[in-house]
Design a protein around this motif. Sequence first.
Motif, PDB file in Angstrom:
ATOM      1  N   LYS A   4       0.829  -1.202   0.000  1.00 17.12           N
ATOM      2  CA  LYS A   4       0.000   0.000   0.000  1.00 17.12           C
ATOM      3  C   LYS A   4       0.862   1.250   0.000  1.00 17.12           C
ATOM      4  O   LYS A   4       0.568   2.207  -0.672  1.00 17.12           O
ATOM      5  N   GLN A   5       1.943   1.239   0.755  1.00 13.40           N
ATOM      6  CA  GLN A   5       2.849   2.385   0.745  1.00 13.40           C
ATOM      7  C   GLN A   5       3.471   2.542  -0.643  1.00 13.40           C
ATOM      8  O   GLN A   5       3.577   3.643  -1.140  1.00 13.40           O
ATOM      9  N   ASN A   6       3.871   1.454  -1.257  1.00 14.09           N
ATOM     10  CA  ASN A   6       4.471   1.534  -2.585  1.00 14.09           C
ATOM     11  C   ASN A   6       3.490   2.119  -3.590  1.00 14.09           C
ATOM     12  O   ASN A   6       3.862   2.953  -4.407  1.00 14.09           O
ATOM     13  N   LEU A   7       2.230   1.680  -3.571  1.00 18.90           N
ATOM     14  CA  LEU A   7       1.235   2.222  -4.484  1.00 18.90           C
ATOM     15  C   LEU A   7       0.992   3.695  -4.208  1.00 18.90           C
ATOM     16  O   LEU A   7       0.839   4.480  -5.145  1.00 18.90           O
ATOM     17  N   SER A   8       0.948   4.089  -2.968  1.00 20.19           N
ATOM     18  CA  SER A   8       0.748   5.499  -2.638  1.00 20.19           C
ATOM     19  C   SER A   8       1.837   6.358  -3.253  1.00 20.19           C
ATOM     20  O   SER A   8       1.568   7.445  -3.769  1.00 20.19           O
ATOM     21  N   GLU A   9       3.053   5.864  -3.227  1.00 20.45           N
ATOM     22  CA  GLU A   9       4.157   6.613  -3.837  1.00 20.45           C
ATOM     23  C   GLU A   9       3.965   6.734  -5.347  1.00 20.45           C
ATOM     24  O   GLU A   9       4.260   7.766  -5.934  1.00 20.45           O
ATOM     25  N   PHE A  11       1.038   6.771  -6.936  1.00 18.21           N
ATOM     26  CA  PHE A  11      -0.041   7.730  -7.154  1.00 18.21           C
ATOM     27  C   PHE A  11       0.481   9.158  -7.042  1.00 18.21           C
ATOM     28  O   PHE A  11       0.109  10.035  -7.819  1.00 18.21           O
ATOM     29  N   GLU A  12       1.352   9.377  -6.074  1.00 17.57           N
ATOM     30  CA  GLU A  12       1.880  10.726  -5.828  1.00 17.57           C
ATOM     31  C   GLU A  12       2.692  11.256  -6.996  1.00 17.57           C
ATOM     32  O   GLU A  12       2.735  12.463  -7.217  1.00 17.57           O
ATOM     33  N   GLN A  35      -7.168   0.259  -3.050  1.00 18.86           N
ATOM     34  CA  GLN A  35      -6.888   1.627  -2.647  1.00 18.86           C
ATOM     35  C   GLN A  35      -7.705   2.584  -3.512  1.00 18.86           C
ATOM     36  O   GLN A  35      -8.074   2.261  -4.650  1.00 18.86           O
ATOM     37  N   ASN A  36      -7.971   3.753  -2.990  1.00 22.04           N
ATOM     38  CA  ASN A  36      -8.859   4.713  -3.645  1.00 22.04           C
ATOM     39  C   ASN A  36      -8.471   5.068  -5.073  1.00 22.04           C
ATOM     40  O   ASN A  36      -9.327   5.277  -5.902  1.00 22.04           O
ATOM     41  N   HIS A  37      -7.207   5.172  -5.364  1.00 22.85           N
ATOM     42  CA  HIS A  37      -6.775   5.649  -6.681  1.00 22.85           C
ATOM     43  C   HIS A  37      -6.659   4.553  -7.736  1.00 22.85           C
ATOM     44  O   HIS A  37      -6.364   4.837  -8.888  1.00 22.85           O
TER      45      HIS A  37
END
Length: 61
Positions: A4-9, A11-12, A35-37
């Motif tokens: 999840k942290q990797n995907l968040s990065e 998306f950013e 995840q939302n995105h």
Amino acid sequence: MNSKQNLSELFEIGIDVRACKNSMNQREIQEDDLQNHVKVVPSGVVELAIKQRDGFGYIKP
């Protein structure tokens, strides 16, 4: 770091992540589990073909 942290990065920095609805159905994964995105597409294979037609490259690890 978890996935999840990797995907968040991703998306950013503006990378789109897509999930195949066919595979999700087969594995009993609900859209709420993602995840939302993450964007859900009906078929991952068709999505790849469309992207390749549009000039994207596909690299399988």
